[in-house]
Scaffold this active site. Structure first.
Site, PDB file in Angstrom:
ATOM      1  CB  SER A   1      -0.865  -0.014   1.273  1.00 42.73           C
ATOM      2  OG  SER A   1      -1.495   1.221   1.500  1.00 42.73           O
TER       3      SER A   1
ATOM      4  CE1 TYR B   1      -4.498  -2.116   5.186  1.00 43.72           C
ATOM      5  CE2 TYR B   1      -3.130  -0.227   4.622  1.00 43.72           C
ATOM      6  CZ  TYR B   1      -3.946  -1.277   4.237  1.00 43.72           C
ATOM      7  OH  TYR B   1      -4.198  -1.490   2.897  1.00 43.72           O
TER       8      TYR B   1
END
Length: 287
Positions: free
Chosen positions: A168, A181
């Site tokens: 990401s 995350y």
């Protein structure tokens, strides 16, 4: 840019969405394992790889979602097929069993570690049981899956294969209220490089880093982020999610899936330990 959050519905997949790459190893005898195959990017990647003639072992705990993925691939007349494998990726025995079941379908050469989740909270307020679950799903499971996949690739006649990890933009930098995350995506980038270091050049590791993708996971984040920051949901979309990007459109799952198709192909043989950063300028430009 969407005018309101009611428009944030993941688009239906169509045959025209997917990149087709000629490759001698993209055949029905070759197996690609895709985690999180029951929805979102995992579903799109499963269908994209099946559309390129591969046999796809789609792994997910969501059995109904897997069945829908199989139906989508069949409805688009994919040249290959999607085989559903129900499994809890946080269970070591289930991960090992999923790889063995995939190996029964053909020659395992590819794996896409895509399954993930999000939780919005500051470090000080972050529940550790949630952190532990996210760690098991998003970092330990990819490590373990890779551990089981690598011997299958090494046992092929040429040792050629690839493991692609869904990172990401948050594997490149940090924002507020996504500490688990962010930490896990950075860890996944490290795993990618470790795979490349040990792969001997023929077994490759690569990662895919994108910005905000129109998936059910992303849609669910909007309300949580709005509540955590005390702002309107539309502000989350326009300022938090798209405000820093130069391409002010949310990516689609199929666009991400196509990066895995290319990454697995022989055209990407020099993509090893590297990252496909497809973020619309999010991490490389600023105001």
């Amino acid at each position: 840019m969407p005018n309101d959050t009611t428009e944030l519905t993941p688009p239906e997949l169509t045959a025209d969405d997917f990149l087709r790459v000629p490759d001698d190893r993209f055949t029905a005898d070759t197996v690609a394992i895709v985690t999180g195959g029951g929805s979102g990017i995992g579903r799109a990647t499963s269908v994209a790889l099946a559309s390129n003639g591969l046999t796809v072992a789609a792994v997910d705990i969501d059995e109904d979602g897997l069945d829908e993925t199989v139906d989508v691939a069949q409805s688009l007349d994919a040249e290959g097929r999607v085989v559903p494998i129900k499994g809890d990726l946080t269970d070591d025995a289930a991960v090992a069993a999923a790889v063995e079941e995939a190996a029964d379908l053909g020659t395992v050469r590819y794996a896409a570690n895509i399954a993930g989740m999000q939780h919005i909270a500051s470090i000080a307020d972050f529940p550790m049981d949630t952190y532990d679950f996210m760690h098991d799903l998003m970092l330990r499971s990819p490590f373990l899956l890779s551990k089981h996949v690598i011997p299958h690739v090494e046992a092929t006649d040429d040792g050629v294969g690839a493991i692609g990890n869904m990172s990401s933009v948050h594997g490149h930098y940090a924002t507020q209220d996504k500490p688990a995350y962010i930490a896990l995506k950075h860890g996944l980038m490290g795993l990618t490089r470790a795979i490349a270091a040990e792969g001997g050049g023929s077994l490759r590791g690569f990662s895919v880093s994108v910005g905000y993708v129109l998936t059910p996971l992303m849609a669910d984040q909007i309300q949580d982020t709005a509540e955590e920051r005390g702002i309107a949901e539309q502000e989350v979309i326009e300022d938090v999610m798209l405000g820093q990007a130069r391409t002010t459109e949310l990516m689609t799952p199929a666009e991400v899936a196509n990066l895995f198709v290319f990454g697995f192909s022989s055209h990407a043989r020099h993509l090893n330990g590297g990252d496909l950063l497809w973020d619309g300028g999010y991490t490389t430009t600023y105001e």
